[in-house]
Design an enzyme around this catalytic site. Sequence first.
Site, PDB file in Angstrom:
ATOM      1  N   LYS A 181     -40.908 -99.196  61.699  1.00 21.59           N
ATOM      2  CA  LYS A 181     -40.618 -99.723  63.036  1.00 21.59           C
ATOM      3  C   LYS A 181     -40.376-101.243  63.011  1.00 21.59           C
ATOM      4  O   LYS A 181     -40.700-101.920  62.020  1.00 21.59           O
ATOM      5  CB  LYS A 181     -41.768 -99.354  63.974  1.00 21.59           C
ATOM      6  CG  LYS A 181     -41.871 -97.842  64.237  1.00 21.59           C
ATOM      7  CD  LYS A 181     -42.951 -97.547  65.281  1.00 21.59           C
ATOM      8  CE  LYS A 181     -43.046 -96.057  65.561  1.00 21.59           C
ATOM      9  NZ  LYS A 181     -44.083 -95.763  66.594  1.00 21.59           N
ATOM     10  N   TYR A 222     -36.748 -90.623  71.813  1.00 21.65           N
ATOM     11  CA  TYR A 222     -38.087 -90.436  72.379  1.00 21.65           C
ATOM     12  C   TYR A 222     -38.062 -89.656  73.691  1.00 21.65           C
ATOM     13  O   TYR A 222     -39.002 -89.752  74.481  1.00 21.65           O
ATOM     14  CB  TYR A 222     -38.760 -91.791  72.575  1.00 21.65           C
ATOM     15  CG  TYR A 222     -39.427 -92.327  71.317  1.00 21.65           C
ATOM     16  CD1 TYR A 222     -40.433 -91.593  70.681  1.00 21.65           C
ATOM     17  CD2 TYR A 222     -39.084 -93.560  70.781  1.00 21.65           C
ATOM     18  CE1 TYR A 222     -41.051 -92.076  69.535  1.00 21.65           C
ATOM     19  CE2 TYR A 222     -39.711 -94.050  69.636  1.00 21.65           C
ATOM     20  CZ  TYR A 222     -40.692 -93.303  69.018  1.00 21.65           C
ATOM     21  OH  TYR A 222     -41.324 -93.773  67.890  1.00 21.65           O
ATOM     22  N   ASN A 264     -47.040 -99.950  65.802  1.00 19.58           N
ATOM     23  CA  ASN A 264     -47.888 -99.263  64.815  1.00 19.58           C
ATOM     24  C   ASN A 264     -47.154 -98.953  63.506  1.00 19.58           C
ATOM     25  O   ASN A 264     -47.525 -98.038  62.775  1.00 19.58           O
ATOM     26  CB  ASN A 264     -48.544 -98.023  65.434  1.00 19.58           C
ATOM     27  CG  ASN A 264     -47.542 -96.972  65.862  1.00 19.58           C
ATOM     28  OD1 ASN A 264     -46.339 -97.131  65.650  1.00 19.58           O
ATOM     29  ND2 ASN A 264     -48.021 -95.905  66.450  1.00 19.58           N
ATOM     30  N   HIS A 298     -43.198 -94.243  62.132  1.00 15.47           N
ATOM     31  CA  HIS A 298     -43.052 -92.955  62.821  1.00 15.47           C
ATOM     32  C   HIS A 298     -42.865 -91.879  61.769  1.00 15.47           C
ATOM     33  O   HIS A 298     -42.174 -92.101  60.776  1.00 15.47           O
ATOM     34  CB  HIS A 298     -41.816 -92.965  63.740  1.00 15.47           C
ATOM     35  CG  HIS A 298     -41.424 -91.582  64.207  1.00 15.47           C
ATOM     36  ND1 HIS A 298     -41.980 -91.012  65.325  1.00 15.47           N
ATOM     37  CD2 HIS A 298     -40.590 -90.650  63.662  1.00 15.47           C
ATOM     38  CE1 HIS A 298     -41.484 -89.766  65.458  1.00 15.47           C
ATOM     39  NE2 HIS A 298     -40.642 -89.531  64.460  1.00 15.47           N
ATOM     40  N   GLU A 327     -34.774 -84.736  64.214  1.00 16.08           N
ATOM     41  CA  GLU A 327     -34.817 -86.181  63.957  1.00 16.08           C
ATOM     42  C   GLU A 327     -33.962 -86.572  62.744  1.00 16.08           C
ATOM     43  O   GLU A 327     -33.279 -87.598  62.772  1.00 16.08           O
ATOM     44  CB  GLU A 327     -36.272 -86.627  63.790  1.00 16.08           C
ATOM     45  CG  GLU A 327     -37.035 -86.534  65.110  1.00 16.08           C
ATOM     46  CD  GLU A 327     -38.499 -86.881  65.001  1.00 16.08           C
ATOM     47  OE1 GLU A 327     -39.176 -86.843  66.044  1.00 16.08           O
ATOM     48  OE2 GLU A 327     -39.003 -87.176  63.892  1.00 16.08           O
TER      49      GLU A 327
END
Length: 139
Positions: free
Chosen positions: A10, A50, A113, A116, A127
């Site tokens: 990320k 998302y 964080n 993913h 995905e």
Amino acid sequence: MGELTFSIIKPDAVANNKIGDILKMISDSGLTIKATKMIQMTKVQAEGFYAVHKERPFFGELVEYMISGPCVVSVLEGDNAIKRYRDLMGATNPAEAAEGTIRKAFGASIEANASHGSDGPDTAKVEVSYFFSSLELVN
Ligand code: DGI
């Protein structure tokens, strides 16, 4: 051929120069990197990616965060790759993530964080094909 899963390094981890560290943790765990590239998501791409979270209160912030800078997207392969990569990432909230996990080492907050990973076989398939064409998956 083992199971495939989809990974994102990320924007926080890319901005903090952790691409190499995270790809090394992935390789050291025994997962194979089948494909990888740096991208800058558009707002429409991030909202689509998302979409399952669109009713959640943090959806707008999550999308803004995911487009705040480049990401590194990858396809990982191995026996039981989906669960193994989830285990390597650790808990969603880095404060709760176990020692030795990506989120413990590099995550700053529940939003920033660091990584993913797909949460099941159906999402993994969707995905992977959201960001990669079959021609990009090296055999
Ligand atoms: O599968 P995970 O990434 O571990 O977690 P998830 O599917 O529950 O949530 C997807 C992402 O949404 C997560 O990696 C970070 C973000 N997120 C989850 N819960 C919160 C959140 N972001 C904010 N700002 N606040 C939350 O409570």
